[in-house]
Design a protein around this motif. Structure first.
Motif, PDB file in Angstrom:
ATOM      1  N   SER A   8      38.852  59.115  30.653  1.00 56.57           N
ATOM      2  CA  SER A   8      38.630  57.679  31.045  1.00 56.57           C
ATOM      3  C   SER A   8      38.869  57.065  29.966  1.00 56.57           C
ATOM      4  O   SER A   8      39.343  55.815  30.206  1.00 56.57           O
ATOM      5  N   LEU A  10      40.281  57.398  27.171  1.00 53.29           N
ATOM      6  CA  LEU A  10      41.530  57.405  26.348  1.00 53.29           C
ATOM      7  C   LEU A  10      42.453  56.939  27.439  1.00 53.29           C
ATOM      8  O   LEU A  10      43.264  56.019  26.611  1.00 53.29           O
ATOM      9  N   ILE A  11      42.129  56.855  28.645  1.00 52.16           N
ATOM     10  CA  ILE A  11      43.141  55.872  29.640  1.00 52.16           C
ATOM     11  C   ILE A  11      42.595  54.464  29.238  1.00 52.16           C
ATOM     12  O   ILE A  11      43.785  53.567  29.107  1.00 52.16           O
ATOM     13  N   SER A  12      41.624  54.097  28.977  1.00 48.77           N
ATOM     14  CA  SER A  12      41.160  52.719  28.919  1.00 48.77           C
ATOM     15  C   SER A  12      41.913  52.213  27.436  1.00 48.77           C
ATOM     16  O   SER A  12      42.344  51.118  27.330  1.00 48.77           O
ATOM     17  N   VAL A  13      41.623  53.088  26.384  1.00 48.70           N
ATOM     18  CA  VAL A  13      42.398  52.765  25.123  1.00 48.70           C
ATOM     19  C   VAL A  13      43.857  52.803  25.229  1.00 48.70           C
ATOM     20  O   VAL A  13      44.456  51.707  24.674  1.00 48.70           O
ATOM     21  N   ILE A  14      44.645  53.455  26.049  1.00 47.44           N
ATOM     22  CA  ILE A  14      46.076  53.446  26.053  1.00 47.44           C
ATOM     23  C   ILE A  14      46.423  52.096  26.866  1.00 47.44           C
ATOM     24  O   ILE A  14      47.284  51.319  26.514  1.00 47.44           O
ATOM     25  N   ASN A  15      45.609  51.829  27.901  1.00 46.83           N
ATOM     26  CA  ASN A  15      45.764  50.575  28.680  1.00 46.83           C
ATOM     27  C   ASN A  15      45.485  49.416  27.938  1.00 46.83           C
ATOM     28  O   ASN A  15      46.452  48.352  27.859  1.00 46.83           O
ATOM     29  N   LEU A  17      46.030  49.138  24.475  1.00 48.79           N
ATOM     30  CA  LEU A  17      47.208  48.776  23.713  1.00 48.79           C
ATOM     31  C   LEU A  17      48.197  48.403  24.195  1.00 48.79           C
ATOM     32  O   LEU A  17      49.270  47.689  23.723  1.00 48.79           O
ATOM     33  N   ARG A  18      48.517  48.961  25.388  1.00 50.91           N
ATOM     34  CA  ARG A  18      49.806  48.260  26.542  1.00 50.91           C
ATOM     35  C   ARG A  18      49.557  46.806  26.639  1.00 50.91           C
ATOM     36  O   ARG A  18      50.551  46.042  26.499  1.00 50.91           O
ATOM     37  N   SER A  19      48.181  46.336  26.591  1.00 51.63           N
ATOM     38  CA  SER A  19      48.201  44.904  27.027  1.00 51.63           C
ATOM     39  C   SER A  19      48.407  44.108  25.721  1.00 51.63           C
ATOM     40  O   SER A  19      48.947  43.114  25.701  1.00 51.63           O
ATOM     41  N   LYS A  21      50.305  45.138  23.536  1.00 51.67           N
ATOM     42  CA  LYS A  21      51.936  44.969  23.130  1.00 51.67           C
ATOM     43  C   LYS A  21      52.521  43.857  24.033  1.00 51.67           C
ATOM     44  O   LYS A  21      53.336  43.342  23.540  1.00 51.67           O
TER      45      LYS A  21
END
Length: 313
Positions: A8, A10-15, A17-19, A21
Motif C-alpha cells: 500500500s 509503494l502504491i501511494s508513492v507511485i501515485n 510521483l504520477r501526480s 509528473k
C-alpha cells in the motif's frame, strides 16, 4: 533480512510521483503555450465528394496571419465562388468576430472581410438560406441569446434581425428544415464558460423560424454525452439519410468530430448513430479538429495545434 515497505505504501508513492509528473507537465504547458490554440483551415475541391472517405492529409492548408486564428468554418458556394464564414479570433483582443473569406479551389485566399463585430465574443457562424435570403446564427452565448442576422448584400453586409431566444446560454446553434418544420439544435450550457464541454444537446421545432414560437422537444435534452452532443457543422442529407456533425469534447475541447446519421427525428422521438469518426491523426503537429462543412464540391474543416507563448522561442 531487509524490511520491505507494505504494498500500500509503494502504491501511494507511485501515485504521488504520477501526480507530480502531471502537475509539472501542466505547468510547463501553461508556461510555454497560450490558452488560445492556433486554428487553421483545411479545404478540398472534389467533384466526387464523399464524406465517408475523405482523406484529410490531401486537403490544402489555409493558414491565417500569426496575430489571429480562423475556426468554425461554414462555406457557401455561389456563382462558382467559395465563401467561407469563420470565427476570426484576434489574440491581443482575446475576442472573436465573424469574417468571410473567399477561397478558391486551390486554397488561395482571394479576400478577407470582417462582417459582424460586437463588444462580446462571436463564433460558429451558422449560415443558411431560406425564402430567397441568407441568414446567420452566430454563437453569442456571451450575450445570453440566440441571435438571427439577415444578409442584405452577399457576402459582406449583414444586419441584426431578431433574437430567436433570450436569457439563455446557448452554444453552436444549428437549424435544419425537415418535414415542413424547422429544427433547432443547440447546446444549452449550464457552465460558466462556453468553452467548457457541456454535454447536453437540446432540440426545438417550429413551423416558422421567424415567428419566435419554438416548441421544446419532449425528450430534451436529446443527448447528454460530451462525446457527441455539441454541434460541429451544418446538418445535411445524402442518399436519403440525414447526417449531423458533432464535436467530441472528451478529454479536451476541440478533440475531434463525428458524423452521425439521424435515425429518428419526430416531435416525440430522436435517435442517431455514429457513422464516421475523425481524429487529426494525419499529422503529428495537430492536436484537434472540431468543424466539418461542405457546399457543392468544396469541403472545409478546421484543426489546431498548440500556440507557443513565446513565438520566437
Amino acid at each position: 533480512c531487509s524490511l520491505k515497505p507494505p504494498p500500500s505504501v509503494l502504491i501511494s508513492v507511485i501515485n504521488f510521483l504520477r501526480s507530480i509528473k502531471i502537475i509539472i507537465s501542466k505547468l510547463l504547458k501553461k508556461f510555454f503555450f497560450t490558452d488560445p490554440f492556433s486554428w487553421i483551415l483545411l479545404v478540398n475541391e472534389d467533384l466526387n465528394n464523399n464524406f465517408r472517405h475523405n482523406v484529410y492529409k490531401n486537403f490544402t492548408v489555409v493558414r491565417p496571419p500569426t496575430d489571429k486564428f480562423w475556426a468554425d468554418p461554414f462555406v457557401v458556394s455561389k456563382d462558382n465562388r467559395y465563401f467561407v464564414f469563420v470565427e476570426e479570433f484576434i489574440y491581443r483582443k482575446n475576442k472573436g468576430h465573424i469574417s468571410v473569406l473567399e477561397i478558391d479551389g486551390g486554397g488561395t485566399i482571394k479576400s478577407n472581410l470582417k462582417i459582424i463585430d460586437r463588444p462580446y465574443h462571436m463564433s460558429y457562424p451558422f449560415v443558411f438560406e431560406a425564402n430567397g435570403s441568407y441568414y446567420m446564427i452566430p454563437e453569442t452565448s456571451a450575450k445570453r441569446s440566440i441571435d438571427l442576422y439577415r444578409c442584405s448584400e452577399f457576402p459582406g453586409k449583414w444586419t441584426f434581425d431578431r433574437s430567436i431566444m433570450s436569457d439563455i446560454n446557448a452554444v453552436d446553434s444549428t437549424m435544419f428544415f425537415h418535414d415542413n418544420k424547422w429544427w433547432l439544435f443547440t447546446v444549452i450550457d449550464k457552465l460558466e464558460n462556453c468553452k467548457d464541454p457541456s454535454p447536453e444537446l437540446y432540440l426545438f421545432y417550429t413551423d416558422n423560424f421567424l415567428s419566435g414560437n419554438w416548441t421544446s422537444h419532449r425528450m430534451n435534452p436529446i443527448i447528454s454525452d460530451v462525446r457527441t452532443a455539441r454541434p460541429a457543422g451544418r446538418i445535411f442529407e445524402r442518399d436519403g439519410s440525414i447526417y449531423r456533425p458533432s464535436q467530441n469534447c472528451a478529454g479536451r475541447y476541440g478533440n475531434s468530430f463525428d458524423i452521425n446519421r439521424i435515425v429518428t427525428m419526430t416531435e416525440t422521438e430522436y435517435s442517431e448513430e455514429c457513422v464516421v469518426r475523425v481524429k487529426p491523426d494525419w499529422s503529428c503537429k495537430l492536436k484537434g479538429t472540431h468543424t466539418f462543412n461542405f457546399d457543392c464540391d468544396f469541403t472545409v474543416i478546421d484543426a489546431y495545434s498548440l500556440r507557443r507563448r513565446f513565438l520566437n522561442f
